[in-house]
Enzyme design. Sequence first.
Site, PDB file in Angstrom:
ATOM      1  N   GLY A 245     149.944  58.769  -6.336  1.00  0.00           N
ATOM      2  CA  GLY A 245     151.065  58.751  -5.409  1.00  0.00           C
ATOM      3  C   GLY A 245     152.361  58.452  -6.131  1.00  0.00           C
ATOM      4  N   GLY A 246     152.513  59.068  -7.313  1.00  0.00           N
ATOM      5  CA  GLY A 246     153.594  58.713  -8.228  1.00  0.00           C
ATOM      6  C   GLY A 246     154.944  59.331  -7.963  1.00  0.00           C
ATOM      7  N   ASP A 294     145.738  64.452  -2.965  1.00  0.00           N
ATOM      8  CA  ASP A 294     145.796  63.536  -1.836  1.00  0.00           C
ATOM      9  C   ASP A 294     144.876  62.365  -2.161  1.00  0.00           C
ATOM     10  OD1 ASP A 294     145.428  62.167   0.574  1.00  0.00           O
ATOM     11  OD2 ASP A 294     145.586  63.988   1.779  1.00  0.00           O
ATOM     12  N   PHE A 295     145.393  61.135  -2.128  1.00  0.00           N
ATOM     13  CA  PHE A 295     144.552  60.011  -2.528  1.00  0.00           C
ATOM     14  C   PHE A 295     143.466  59.672  -1.511  1.00  0.00           C
ATOM     15  CE2 PHE A 295     148.802  57.820  -1.605  1.00  0.00           C
ATOM     16  CZ  PHE A 295     148.533  57.555  -0.266  1.00  0.00           C
ATOM     17  N   HIS A 313     150.390  48.925   0.154  1.00  0.00           N
ATOM     18  CA  HIS A 313     151.068  48.182   1.231  1.00  0.00           C
ATOM     19  C   HIS A 313     151.468  49.096   2.390  1.00  0.00           C
ATOM     20  CE1 HIS A 313     155.698  48.637   0.541  1.00  0.00           C
ATOM     21  NE2 HIS A 313     155.082  49.745   0.208  1.00  0.00           N
TER      22      HIS A 313
END
Length: 422
Positions: A245-246, A294-295, A313
């Site tokens: 998600g960088g 997609d994680f 978070h």
Amino acid sequence: MNRISELSAAIAKHTATIDGYFTSNGLPTPSLEADALWNLPIPDGATDIKQARVAVIEACSELRDLMTGPKELLKFEWTAYVSVKVILRFRLDQSFPVGESTTFEAMSQYSGLSAKQVRRFVKHAILNHRLFQEKSPGVITHSALTAVLASEEIARNAFVVQLDEFWPAGIRVADALEKWPGSEENNETGFSLVNNSSKSLYDILAADPVRNARFGMLFNRPDEPLDLIIENYPWQDFNSVVDVGGSHGAVAIAIAEKFPHMKCIVQDLPETVKEGAARLPVKLEDRVEFMVQDFFTPQRITADVYYLRSILHNWSDKYCIKILQNLVPALKNGSRIIIHERVLPDVDQLAGVDAKPAINLDIGMLQLLNAQQREMHEWPALLQRADHRFQFLGAKKPDGAIRWICEAVWIEGDERRGFPAQ
């Protein structure tokens, strides 16, 4: 000595320290005039001055509360941000140049509001928020705050998003908790209710390019120097990193520039990957790769380190566990997982300068996404819930950082004995 005397003495002592520092270094003292410095000129190395500043702020806040009294403190300022929203919506802060003056009538012509309406909102904003100044009757000039708003679109946009999106969502949190008790779903929130939608924040914004762009500008602004993660983790000991998600790859690019032996892969959704790849410096194209991933799907790349910056978070425990579990198919023995997040303070840290922002953000994540900030003890527990082969190695917070570097290692079989017990 009673408490108010203690606070008064502390304010006098620490204010004198700060004033002495400014004077001896030829620095301007704090001001709210339009030409004031936007940030106090205290360098990172002046830790004693920074600590004195925090002490003054905290003592002033407590002293103000003591002088107000419990019953009066319970009064709700229900008009507090009405004038600010109007000023931003009708761009009154941009209706005249910084360094010049204007009138209510001129602001009326610029905005389309009546001169009477302008007068009411500007006076309210002056009194409650130090936006604008009226040193002569009917003559309006900028204060330091409106000078910032008028001059820096990033700061202005942040204020707009917070008032137009975050604030209304917060008002509906209690309703969401009542309607969906115990929910971990990101479409059962105050944000969903205020938007009269069964969709999540992500889906709601995706359907509105203007709002989506505002959010993007807010969350893409730097909030701490990249060198705090680059200099405070032993990247030199590894050969490859996947930035999960960088986004546009700021961290991966910084790693690649500092450590020429490192192979960096940035994973995100298609549009973000496309934008990031287009911005990548040509000299790094052989060592930084952008990949659609997609994680919430199984990880495809085996690497030494998996780096997650402010990812978990955004999700409740239920979904964080899924994100971590989706790393498992690619993990090798000894792979490291870096969780780079704010951490909620312990009881003995509640007086610290980072405590209030972290706790406020925790509530913010709830109202927007049913997500949360976490206390330190929650990280090893969350990792174990995802898979017992994740072993938490510890965490540290570099000086000047807002995020903690939390590290875990993937250990298979008897190899677990080779790492310190937690």
